[in-house]
Write an enzyme that holds these catalytic residues in place. Structure first.
Site, PDB file in Angstrom:
ATOM      1  N   HIS A 151      -7.904  -4.704  -1.298  1.00  0.00           N
ATOM      2  CA  HIS A 151      -6.749  -4.162  -0.942  1.00  0.00           C
ATOM      3  C   HIS A 151      -6.012  -5.786   0.311  1.00  0.00           C
ATOM      4  CE1 HIS A 151      -4.310  -1.124  -0.279  1.00  0.00           C
ATOM      5  NE2 HIS A 151      -4.463  -0.834   1.456  1.00  0.00           N
ATOM      6  N   SER A 166       0.663  -1.196  -0.307  1.00  0.00           N
ATOM      7  CA  SER A 166       0.329   0.008  -0.132  1.00  0.00           C
ATOM      8  C   SER A 166       1.140   1.180  -0.130  1.00  0.00           C
ATOM      9  CB  SER A 166      -0.869  -0.135   1.331  1.00  0.00           C
ATOM     10  OG  SER A 166      -2.088   0.219   1.220  1.00  0.00           O
ATOM     11  N   ASP A 216      -9.520  -3.906  -5.361  1.00  0.00           N
ATOM     12  CA  ASP A 216      -8.973  -3.032  -4.169  1.00  0.00           C
ATOM     13  C   ASP A 216      -9.527  -1.333  -4.008  1.00  0.00           C
ATOM     14  OD1 ASP A 216      -7.361  -1.693  -2.671  1.00  0.00           O
ATOM     15  OD2 ASP A 216      -6.068  -3.125  -3.269  1.00  0.00           O
TER      16      ASP A 216
END
Length: 685
Positions: free
Chosen positions: A657, A537, A622
């Protein structure tokens, strides 16, 4: 990798992107259309290429998966906690992927009542996640939520725990949580904007009333999110609004949910505060009046504005006040000093004020689930890089500690005395000392020949504490050193540590990581031939930045769901999270932030040069980092890089995610990542 396997080459469709009279040409902008057949075909081709490139490792991946799975207790259960007369337990059954939520009335010897069996609920879904479970005050109803897409958009429903009936009303597109008023029929919940997924509205739902849900609050500032909860005292429903730097709260008595909410303290730019309730007072953790590391204040229920706040615990320059937990006789304060967690216990009558002792150089200690106001016990957890996690109950009166559960490492081979952990300090280029937590198997010679995996995050003030992992043993037992760099942008060394790693000081985050890397090489923990880095991320942004700056330091990089197209994303306010991120990265609609962002944005700074071996992962759905960021990045790297190193791109076509939803499915992703690293070291079993 066999010579005959050719990587997919994405077509180029030049698109001009203009801001502040600066023109960027994006050849792969077309990839950001999830509905485009060509996009899906390209992503599938990347997956097929990765599969072919690693086909010879498939058995090794399976073996690693089984090895990691074999250390995990399959028929496991959480430590029970008590709330409103019931003991709540989450348990897993052997061979099943998902948790079962249960409770027992008054005694742990009572009959088990199954609230939700997620294994049954997940049938027919490639992804399944149960969101928050919220029990009504009279214990008869449960609000619960489900996400089957992995975009964190939950559908909220209510279950009658007496009859087992699930009521037909479905509330779509929520954050997953629900808060009951004390009347057992009013539910407050948070809805998301359909496009940006920003949590922006609080609604009130009346059970069986056949009324349209009432909008109670609309957060119109696009840089803020809103949320709702009930105080631990059960007296108030609280609506919060928060951005990176600023917060605001409103409250109403939980017995009178139809009355208007009262403002606690209106938002003031960069005034950050959080509230808790006890007796006839509110307790306020805040950075007011220059309290960078936060202080604790209190005020009455009727006079809640900032001018009435009275000091309880003063601000300290070297101690970060992270959280408080309120009990009827004691206040528990979570602090951080010199990077380490401390738990402080203060009696309300003023007779006691002390810290729980922790004997370790580097560890993690957190207060756990303590919903019962009247409890005589504090539940907290402790673990370190070498010590499995323990859940501990501490008796305030007797000062005795009881370990309620210690994480079991199955297989019989694990002994924490076989591993070393320590903390070392690297000197960054501006003279600042940056801590690194390390763990490795005892007996390895620190001669520069060891493979080393360096992990970091370094954004949002999020602190990565040194934690135990059974999964990581598969690397340690094969000779890897594992390290966490506590770089600026996190809050490991206090709030200033965060402030000096964001906005126009963001480069400190990347430089710290590189300088930690150099320190580990200089001190002979590893060498450039054996140096690896991992981040996900915002940590994936870190990976992209360091390989543009110093690719020669690393043999391999894993970038998971990486945020790499910083400028384009931050200029697009229709993308989830963008507007709320301006306080973190800056608003590129303002030229100084645009130029600074562009100077480090990984995608914008890809050059014709040698890059390390790379594995990049993402999820098609995501909602945090859109799949097209890594897709464009990989396509551009393939086009311009001058080396013949591996560049593999793995896209989960079902998940978002957080990756796969099953308990063990995610281990397959880890097995792929570990095989990628071990292969580069010539380790094949």
């Amino acid at each position: 990798m066999k010579k005959d396997i050719q990587p997919p080459i994405a077509k180029k469709v030049p698109k001009e992107l203009i801001a502040h009279n600066d023109v960027r040409i994006d050849n792969y902008f077309w990839l950001n259309d999830r509905e485009n057949e060509d996009v899906i075909a390209y992503l599938n081709a990347e997956n097929e290429y990765t599969k072919q490139a690693l086909r010879h490792t498939e058995q090794f991946q399976k073996d690693l998966f089984e090895e990691m799975k074999s250390r995990i207790k399959e028929d496991d259960a959480s430590v029970p906690y008590k709330l409103h007369g019931y003991w709540y337990i989450t348990r897993y059954e052997k061979g099943k992927d998902y948790p079962i939520y249960t409770r027992k009335k008054e005694s742990l010897e009572a009959n088990e009542e199954i609230l939700f069996d997620c294994n049954e609920m997940a049938k027919g879904h490639s992804y399944f996640k149960l969101g928050g479970i919220s029990i009504s005050e009279d214990n008869t109803l449960a609000a619960f939520s489900v996400d089957t897409v992995s975009r964190r958009q939950y559908t909220l429903q209510v279950k009658n725990l007496i009859t087992g009936e699930i009521y037909p009303d479905k509330i779509l597109n929520t954050t997953g949580g629900a808060t009951w008023a004390n009347d057992n029929k009013t539910i407050f919940y948070t809805r998301k904007d359909e496009v940006t997924l920003r949590s922006h509205k609080i609604f009130k739902h009346k059970l069986h009333a056949n009324l349209e849900d009432e909008e109670v609050y609309h957060e119109t500032d696009e840089t803020f999110n809103t949320f709702v909860y009930k105080t631990k005292s059960d007296k108030y429903i609280v609506i919060g609004s928060a951005s990176t730097l600023t917060s605001e709260y409103q409250f109403v008595n939980a017995n009178t949910p139809d009355l208007p909410f009262k403002m606690f303290q209106e938002r003031i730019r960069e005034l950050d505060y959080a509230i808790a309730h006890y007796n006839d007072s509110f307790y306020v953790i805040t950075n007011a009046d220059g309290a960078t590391n936060f202080k604790l204040l209190k005020t009455t229920e009727t006079e809640t504005e900032k001018s009435y706040w009275q000091e309880v615990l003063p601000h300290r320059a070297d101690v970060l006040l992270e959280d408080i937990e309120i009990f009827k006789d004691f206040l528990v304060v979570s602090e951080r000093e010199n990077g380490l967690n401390n738990i402080r216990i203060i009696s309300w009558d003023g007779t006691e004020d002390y810290y729980l002792p922790f004997e370790s150089e580097t560890y993690t200690a957190n207060t756990g689930n303590n919903p019962d106001f009247d409890s005589e016990f504090l539940r907290y957890s402790f673990n370190s890089l070498t010590t499995p996690s323990s859940v501990i109950d501490y008796n305030f009166k007797t000062k005795e500690k009881v370990v309620k559960k210690e994480q079991e490492v199955l297989g019989g081979e694990f002994n924490k005395d076989n591993y070393n952990s320590k903390r070392v300090w690297a000197t960054a280029r501006d003279g600042v000392k940056v801590p690194i937590s390390l763990v490795y198997k005892k007996g390895i010679a620190l001669n520069g020949e060891n493979p080393l995996l360096l992990y970091a995050y370094g954004s949002y003030g999020s602190t990565i504490d040194p934690y135990f992992s059974t999964i990581r043993l598969s690397l340690l037992d094969r000779g890897f050193i594992y390290a966490i760099a506590h770089i600026r942008g996190g809050e490991y060394l206090g709030r200033d540590w965060y402030e000096n790693g964001k906005l126009l000081t963001k480069m400190n985050t990347f430089y710290d990581f590189i300088d930690c890397t150099k320190h580990l090489i200089t001190e002979n923990y590893t060498s450039t031939k054996h140096m690896y880095a991992y981040g996900g991320s915002a940590g994936g942004l870190l990976m992209g930045a360091i390989i543009n700056l110093n690719p020669e330091l690393y043999n391999g990089i894993i970038a998971a769901v990486p945020f790499v197209d910083v400028v384009t994303t931050m200029l697009d306010d229709t993308i989830p999270l963008t507007t709320g991120e301006y306080d973190e990265w800056g608003n590129p609609n303002e030229e100084p932030y645009y130029n600074y962002m562009k100077s480090y944005s990984p995608y914008d700074n890809v050059e014709a040069k040698d890059y390390p071996n790379m594995l990049v992962t993402t999820g098609l759905h995501d909602s945090q980092v859109q799949y097209w960021e890594p897709a464009k990045w990989v396509a551009k790297l393939r086009d311009v890089k001058t080396d013949s190193n591996k560049l593999l791109f793995q896209i989960d076509m079902d998940a978002g995610h957080g990756g796969a939803s099953g308990r063990f499915e995610s281990l397959k992703e880890v097995a792929l990542e570990y095989v990628f690293l071990l292969e580069l070291e010539g380790i094949s079993s």
